[in-house]
Motif scaffolding. Sequence first.
Motif, PDB file in Angstrom:
ATOM      1  N   TYR A   1      -5.700   6.969  -5.811  1.00 36.01           N
ATOM      2  CA  TYR A   1      -6.933   6.065  -5.952  1.00 36.01           C
ATOM      3  C   TYR A   1      -8.251   6.349  -6.765  1.00 36.01           C
ATOM      4  O   TYR A   1      -8.699   5.626  -7.545  1.00 36.01           O
ATOM      5  CB  TYR A   1      -7.392   5.786  -4.402  1.00 36.01           C
ATOM      6  CG  TYR A   1      -8.514   4.643  -4.359  1.00 36.01           C
ATOM      7  CD1 TYR A   1      -8.550   3.536  -4.894  1.00 36.01           C
ATOM      8  CD2 TYR A   1      -9.801   5.268  -3.543  1.00 36.01           C
ATOM      9  CE1 TYR A   1      -9.617   2.755  -4.643  1.00 36.01           C
ATOM     10  CE2 TYR A   1     -10.777   4.368  -3.497  1.00 36.01           C
ATOM     11  CZ  TYR A   1     -10.979   2.954  -3.846  1.00 36.01           C
ATOM     12  OH  TYR A   1     -11.804   2.250  -3.661  1.00 36.01           O
TER      13      TYR A   1
ATOM     14  N   CYS B   1      -6.670  -0.514   4.407  1.00 37.01           N
ATOM     15  CA  CYS B   1      -7.644  -1.039   3.792  1.00 37.01           C
ATOM     16  C   CYS B   1      -8.329  -2.191   4.155  1.00 37.01           C
ATOM     17  O   CYS B   1      -8.655  -2.287   5.696  1.00 37.01           O
ATOM     18  CB  CYS B   1      -6.988  -1.735   2.419  1.00 37.01           C
ATOM     19  SG  CYS B   1      -6.326  -0.137   1.216  1.00 37.01           S
TER      20      CYS B   1
ATOM     21  N   ALA C   1      -7.485  -0.162  -4.550  1.00 30.94           N
ATOM     22  CA  ALA C   1      -7.035   0.466  -3.160  1.00 30.94           C
ATOM     23  C   ALA C   1      -5.639  -0.207  -2.791  1.00 30.94           C
ATOM     24  O   ALA C   1      -4.829   0.679  -2.485  1.00 30.94           O
ATOM     25  CB  ALA C   1      -7.997   0.523  -2.242  1.00 30.94           C
TER      26      ALA C   1
END
Length: 443
Positions: free
Chosen positions: A56, A266, A301
């Motif tokens: 990431y 997320c 992400a």
Amino acid sequence: MTELDHRLDRLLEGRKEKNRFRSLKEYDITSNSGLVDFSSNDYLSLTSSSSLRRNYLGKLASTPSIFGSTGSRLLSGCTPSHSSLEKRFEKFFNSPSALLFNSGWDANVSFFATVPQPNDWVIYDELVHASVHSGLRASRTAVERRLAFNHNDPKHLEKLLKRMQNTASSSNDSSTIFVALESLYSMDGDFSPLPALLDVLEKYVPRKRLCVILDEAHSTGVYGDKGRGITHALGEEGGFDEGDTRRRGKGRVDVRLMTFGKAVGCSGAVLLCSPTVRSFLINFARPLIFSTALPHSTITALECVWDTLQSEEGDQRRQSLMSVARYVHTLLDDLLSRTPPGILHLPPDPMIPFLTSPNLAPKPGSPILGLLTPNPHALSAFLLDKGFIVRPVVPPTVPPGAERVRICLRAGMDKRVIEELVAALAEWVDIKLAEDRSVRAKL
């Protein structure tokens, strides 16, 4: 204090008197806090994956835009990154179309508030998520055409359909029958008997008039090949007309909701549907039209998470979670076999036999355990004192009489920690048994 504050305070006092008052609890779950979190939906422990973190941060370093998306999808928020991720989801989940939302709540509210029309029917499992109910409250579908069937009960669903048959199956009736289900229910931790429900629907409803919507919020990333979900594992994705060249699946589930706030670690969600449904939502779904799109940081992400889910690490994390679930169930089965149900018990066995697809481990375990108890707040406080974060769940989230503490499991949990949690539960049971004996002795 204003008059408004006084009125609201009286309402809050009423909730306190019913033992239903909610407040925000802040926990320190760092390694030196001594607390073990058994309340998180981070089923695959992706939020602590060092390889995911490296991937990431590396992608962020090469991403021109990081903060924000600058507008709604209909204004400036429809970027190549957003569209590319939707295309990835179409392919990954074997869906003809995909539409991103800021949350699973927004997606459910959007769909059920706009897609069912006034003469349509909506049938739903009685324990379906609150977002479905919120969407239906804004729907134009008549209240008398919204029907609930008993949780996970194909026979009761059949009874409802038989009652509807004269109206819903007449040759000149063009209404659609929408059916709202979940693959894994978040409070009881039990799976939907999906094939049995679909068989009943197939028997009583013409395919062209049926739309099955399955919420896979708690199974996204966890079950099926590479975490594609239970629908995909059972080969039930698709559900489009045979003549539709965009059809990708041959199954009976038309719409799937995959959310990103649980095992994915997320935020946001994707609705997997037909191109027509996608276009309709873009034109009529207010939560989509009037909300700023997911920020670039979240899109990046999600790309990184799906890299992990499709990797060997993803497979290992899913296998670890199933191993943890089986171990916990084994320990609890032993404890609960000698515990009066009035003190502590589980809902019916969540390991449903039909889940034996080649893409699913035989009788896969559920990462959610709803331990029913008449004293959820006291048990939660007792476990916290022992070093375990286990949250109580009370009405109106669950029906009266179904109060519980909810235990959530995660990949990589140490067996020793699990054994200590079950030992604490056993200690609680012993305390309650002693109290009961003391009360009986005084009678």
